[in-house]
Design a protein around this motif. Structure first.
Motif: not given
Ligand code: GDP
Length: 311
Positions: A13, A15-18, A127, A129, A164-166
């Motif tokens: 969670d 944010g790796k995938t994003t 994250k 942001d 902010s990966g997102r």
């Molecule tokens: P993973 O489990 O590490 O692969 O995480 P995900 O990429 O699936 O992200 C987990 C959650 O964090 C999701 O709800 C994303 O939308 C959120 N998220 C990912 N990157 C960011 C970011 O840069 N900022 C914010 N605010 N949320 C993020």
């Protein structure tokens, strides 16, 4: 072509995938007709349908004419030897931490192994942001973590990027221009050494098999980083177990390299490349694949369960 092999260490969670999805998009790795919402490192239904889960483990992006192979690491310590084998394929790691949560105990084991292998981490505080994020504190906690894990001077002098990966940007400062993820590509190219293979390309072929997978069409697929030499499709190879016994002899029926989310057939590969090989039926994880002339396996890595507590 310049190459870099890296692993990403991140708590679930964070944010790796994003982040990886956006690295793909910004590197132009997605083909026009490829659905960008296919998530890079989640093993989705499509992959399961095809019997391919390995896509989730190895991906690659191209940036300014260089290829960056990205290997996923297990987020926890359930498989003692697997972490070491995976990290032995790479020359650098990106530690991705949530700005609000900081590094988590579950990634401590993987981080400790990366440091013990001498890898110099790049820390990405992600994250930023988020309103409740405290990026400076997250950075300090990473420093404290590295100290507690006996990091050396160079490892403690880690570069930090705020991201902010997102939203698809990162920067070296918190008040930077927040444009794109190119600072991360650049940092990987500058901070992570190229695979040290100059003297090894002319030696016989060896590769430690790191990941095992199967494909409906190709059968057993063995993935790892080529330690020495070169291989071509049709080459005779053998598999040695960790004590040097021959497990199997055979031929390479297919040689695959990673391009974005896909594996693509290649004719030839050489030391430093991460490849997937089909053609053997018995060889398994931790076996050495090698030319018929080789008799010693690649020094076996510990396969004991980890003893570090998870707190
Ligand atoms: P993973 O489990 O590490 O692969 O995480 P995900 O990429 O699936 O992200 C987990 C959650 O964090 C999701 O709800 C994303 O939308 C959120 N998220 C990912 N990157 C960011 C970011 O840069 N900022 C914010 N605010 N949320 C993020």
């Amino acid at each position: 072509m310049e190459r870099r092999n890296i692993a990403i260490i991140a708590h679930v969670d964070h944010g790796k995938t994003t982040l990886v999805d956006n690295l793909f998009k910004q590197s132009g790795t997605f083909r026009e007709n490829q659905r960008t919402e296919e998530r890079a490192m989640d093993s989705g239904d499509l992959e399961k349908e095809r019997g391919i889960t390995i896509l989730a483990k190895c991906t690659s992006v191209e940036w300014e004419g260089a290829r960056i192979n990205i290997v996923d690491t297990p987020g926890h310590a359930d498989f003692g030897g697997e972490v070491e084998r995976i990290l032995s394929m790479v020359d650098g790691v990106v530690l991705l931490v949530d700005a609000a949560e900081g590094p988590m105990p579950q990634t401590k084991f993987v981080t400790s192994k990366a440091l013990a292998l001498g890898l110099k981490p790049i820390v990405v505080v992600n994250k930023v942001d988020k309103p409740d994020g405290d990026p400076d504190n997250a950075t300090d906690l990473c420093f404290d973590l590295f100290v507690s894990l006996d990091a050396d001077e160079e490892q403690l002098d880690f570069p930090v990027l705020y991201a902010s990966g997102r939203d698809g940007w990162c920067d070296e400062t918190l008040d930077g221009s927040r444009e794109n993820l190119h600072p991360l590509f650049r940092k990987i190219m500058d901070h992570v050494p190229a695979p040290a293979v100059v003297d090894k390309v002319d030696e016989p072929f060896t590769m430690l098999n790191t990941l095992l997978d199967s494909d409906n069409f190709l059968g057993r697929i063995l993935t790892g980083r080529i330690e020495s030499g070169r291989v071509k499709v049709n080459d005779s190879i053998k598999a040695l177990n960790s004590v040097g016994e021959i497990v199997e002899q055979g031929r390479i029926s297919k040689l695959l390299s990673f391009r974005g989310l896909e594996r693509v057939p290649v004719e030839e590969a050489q030391a430093g490349d991460i490849v997937a090989i089909a053609g053997l039926q018995k060889a398994t994880v931790a076996d050495t694949l090698c030319a018929p002339s080789v008799s010693d396996p690649i020094a076996s890595l510990p396969v004991d369960p980890p003893t570090l507590s998870m707190e």
